[in-house]
Scaffold this active site. Structure first.
Site, mmCIF file in Angstrom:
data_model
loop_
_atom_site.group_PDB
_atom_site.id
_atom_site.type_symbol
_atom_site.label_atom_id
_atom_site.label_comp_id
_atom_site.label_asym_id
_atom_site.label_seq_id
_atom_site.Cartn_x
_atom_site.Cartn_y
_atom_site.Cartn_z
ATOM 1 N N HIS A 72 0.388 -1.338 0.018
ATOM 2 C CA HIS A 72 -0.157 0.028 -0.249
ATOM 3 C C HIS A 72 0.828 1.577 0.384
ATOM 4 O O HIS A 72 1.724 1.151 0.646
ATOM 5 C CB HIS A 72 -1.000 0.153 1.309
ATOM 6 C CG HIS A 72 -2.114 -0.839 1.405
ATOM 7 N ND1 HIS A 72 -3.144 -0.907 1.293
ATOM 8 C CD2 HIS A 72 -2.221 -2.352 0.217
ATOM 9 C CE1 HIS A 72 -4.252 -2.318 1.479
ATOM 10 N NE2 HIS A 72 -3.679 -2.519 0.508
ATOM 11 N N TYR A 197 -9.422 6.078 6.998
ATOM 12 C CA TYR A 197 -9.546 6.057 8.631
ATOM 13 C C TYR A 197 -10.646 7.219 8.617
ATOM 14 O O TYR A 197 -10.479 8.239 8.121
ATOM 15 C CB TYR A 197 -8.348 6.475 8.813
ATOM 16 C CG TYR A 197 -7.037 5.407 9.125
ATOM 17 C CD1 TYR A 197 -7.350 5.101 10.192
ATOM 18 C CD2 TYR A 197 -6.736 5.625 8.020
ATOM 19 C CE1 TYR A 197 -6.133 4.377 10.693
ATOM 20 C CE2 TYR A 197 -5.757 4.404 8.856
ATOM 21 C CZ TYR A 197 -5.372 3.538 9.262
ATOM 22 O OH TYR A 197 -4.280 2.894 9.610
ATOM 23 N N PRO A 289 -4.512 1.046 18.721
ATOM 24 C CA PRO A 289 -4.578 0.706 17.506
ATOM 25 C C PRO A 289 -4.670 1.866 16.025
ATOM 26 O O PRO A 289 -3.784 0.840 14.736
ATOM 27 C CB PRO A 289 -5.431 -0.221 17.226
ATOM 28 C CG PRO A 289 -7.427 -0.272 18.165
ATOM 29 C CD PRO A 289 -6.334 1.059 19.353
ATOM 30 N N LYS A 293 -0.020 0.444 15.383
ATOM 31 C CA LYS A 293 1.663 0.988 15.238
ATOM 32 C C LYS A 293 2.651 -0.634 16.272
ATOM 33 O O LYS A 293 3.162 -0.347 16.956
ATOM 34 C CB LYS A 293 1.766 2.332 15.757
ATOM 35 C CG LYS A 293 2.273 2.880 14.928
ATOM 36 C CD LYS A 293 2.776 2.901 14.435
ATOM 37 C CE LYS A 293 3.412 3.830 12.932
ATOM 38 N NZ LYS A 293 3.314 3.263 11.422
ATOM 39 N N TYR A 381 3.557 6.662 9.579
ATOM 40 C CA TYR A 381 2.851 5.849 8.688
ATOM 41 C C TYR A 381 3.391 4.237 8.493
ATOM 42 O O TYR A 381 3.635 3.750 8.947
ATOM 43 C CB TYR A 381 1.415 6.070 8.374
ATOM 44 C CG TYR A 381 0.715 5.393 7.565
ATOM 45 C CD1 TYR A 381 -0.539 5.800 8.759
ATOM 46 C CD2 TYR A 381 0.481 3.982 7.222
ATOM 47 C CE1 TYR A 381 -1.411 4.371 8.764
ATOM 48 C CE2 TYR A 381 -0.409 3.598 7.039
ATOM 49 C CZ TYR A 381 -2.185 3.722 7.740
ATOM 50 O OH TYR A 381 -2.593 2.754 7.795
HETATM 51 C C1 PHB Z 1 -6.644 -3.328 11.005
HETATM 52 O O1 PHB Z 1 -6.937 -3.978 9.983
HETATM 53 O O2 PHB Z 1 -6.891 -4.454 12.422
HETATM 54 C C2 PHB Z 1 -5.980 -2.412 11.097
HETATM 55 C C3 PHB Z 1 -5.242 -2.057 10.540
HETATM 56 C C4 PHB Z 1 -5.124 -0.900 10.320
HETATM 57 C C5 PHB Z 1 -5.065 0.605 12.074
HETATM 58 C C6 PHB Z 1 -5.497 -0.800 13.042
HETATM 59 C C7 PHB Z 1 -5.917 -2.433 12.761
HETATM 60 O O3 PHB Z 1 -4.434 1.651 11.843
#
Ligand code: PHB
Ligand code: APR
Length: 386
Positions: A72, A197, A289, A293, A381
């Site tokens: 990605h 997000y 989450p 990280k 990120y």
């Molecule tokens: C997930 O795919 O579980 C996931 C992805 C990105 C995040 C948190 C969880 O920031």
């Protein structure tokens, strides 16, 4: 029993450390409180930084990741009906790779088993002597002792390792967020090719994935909510309300195959060393989450500890191990800051005033329009260097 390094905890930190040490001829025994099947049933984030991928490569555990992981180069942020993309390539020559943490754990177990790695599952009553050093534990009603040079405390937030450091020798820093994440896994194609997000007036949402046929979605929920209270239909309906119409309309829904609520917490224990005991991963720190990280920060600890142990066993040099805690913590705090910032930016807080919401919107607007702000987000990120 004797070994170079006794490793408490058979999660990703303990397994990765054990496999890296094995490559360098350094022996270890892993003690795990649960069964292997239980460890492999946990579902966690799956966004990998290059640092972690490099360690997995060095450990000889990246064939499946390279074949099945998804590169990605950016991510999407939305607020209300608006959305924009941060393109990592504009700022840093590194992608992240989407590959489930459960799959990494599975690959690491396979590698340790193929190499004849030593494990004890279902252990109880682990007691660490950080000065001896040694570790005693019970399994099947029998007490056993491991004599070792070092103990790696890789036993997660609820383990015994951190608590082995006397209270007056450690300091803990904590922030508990007033909400949780309700997550579901569903055998449906992801709504979009990259992660989304979303900051909406109904709260945060995240659209993530494991592969082209397996999606992971989250919505911010009350910290005391019960996942069983949420039908799949109620989850999908709420998720759609938090996404801009173009994504909500494209969402493919289906039955969930897992549904659970995770609390959100920032936590750091200082120092990460006491005597011959070294804390690693969730045993020493937790991040919310947002930004994925957790595993990546555990991996940076493994990197520093592995380097320190190599220097000791190859050259008798203790200086890198002595510097472990300060080196690891310097990077941990930066990951804590990013996770806290991203969480603060994207969620609705119960005590948030209209002014605070305007501040979030202004910051998102700044991020949308400013390459400098996007650069700061992108480098964090994709992962800060070790
Ligand atoms: C997930 O795919 O579980 C996931 C992805 C990105 C995040 C948190 C969880 O920031
Ligand atoms: N004795 C032996 N093992 C223990 C003990 C104990 N007293 N207490 C806990 N454990 C085991 C747990 O059962 C678990 O399998 O230690 C392991 C710790 O694994 P994780 O919690 O996965 O922690 P870590 O390996 O540091 O991985 C960090 O996992 O939790 C996520 O967000 C986190 O993604 C990050 C990554």
């Amino acid at each position: 029993m004797k070994t170079h390094v006794a490793i408490i905890g058979g999660g990703p930190s303990g397994l990765l450390l054990s496999q890296l040490l094995h490559i360098r001829g350094i022996s270890s025994i892993i003690l795990e409180r649960q069964s292997k099947a239980h460890v492999l049933s946990r579902i966690r984030a799956g966004v990998l930084e290059q640092g972690l991928i490099g360690l997995l490569r060095e450990a000889g555990v990246c064939d499946r990741l390279e074949a099945e992981g998804f590169r990605h180069d950016g991510t999407v942020l939305t607020f209300d009906e608006q959305s924009f993309r941060v393109d990592f390539k504009d700022f840093i020559d590194q992608p992240v790779v989407v590959y489930g943490q459960t799959e990494i754990t599975r690959d690491l177990y396979a590698a340790r088993e193929a190499a004849g790695g030593r494990f004890e599952f279902n252990v109880e009553d682990v007691v660490i002597d950080p000065h001896g050093p040694s570790v005693s534990y019970a399994v099947g009603g029998e007490t056993r002792v491991i004599e070792c040079d070092f103990v790696a405390g890789c036993d997660g937030f609820h383990g015994v390792s951190r608590k082995t450091i006397p209270q007056d020798k450690r300091q803990e820093f904590e922030k508990v967020y007033p909400f949780g994440w309700l997550g579901i896994l569903s055998e449906t194609p992801p709504v979009h090719e990259e992660l989304i997000y979303a900051n909406s007036e109904r709260g945060f949402a995240l659209c993530s994935m494991r592969n082209n046929a397996l999606s992971r979605y989250y919505i911010q929920c009350d910290a005391n909510d019960d996942a069983a209270r949420w039908s799949d239909d109620a989850f999908w309906a709420e998720l759609k309300k938090r996404l801009p119409a173009k994504f909500a309309d494209a969402l493919v829904t289906g039955p969930s195959i897992e549904k659970s609520i995770a609390p959100l917490r920032s936590f750091v224990c200082e120092p990460m060393q006491y005597g011959k005991l070294f804390l690693c991963g969730d045993a020493a720190h937790i991040v919310p989450p947002t930004g994925a990280k957790g595993l990546n920060t555990a991996a940076s600890d493994v990197h520093y500890l592995y380097q320190g142990l190599r220097a000791f066993y190859q050259r008798g040099d203790m200086s890198e191990l002595d510097a472990y805690s300060s080196k690891a913590l310097a990077r941990v705090w930066k990951a804590e800051r990013f996770s806290w910032w991203f969480t603060s930016l994207m969620h609705r807080f119960p005590d948030q005033a209209a002014f605070d919401i305007k501040m979030q919107k202004a910051e998102l607007e700044f991020l949308r329009s400013s390459p400098a702000a996007q650069a700061a987000m992108a480098v964090n990120y994709v992962g800060l260097p070790y």
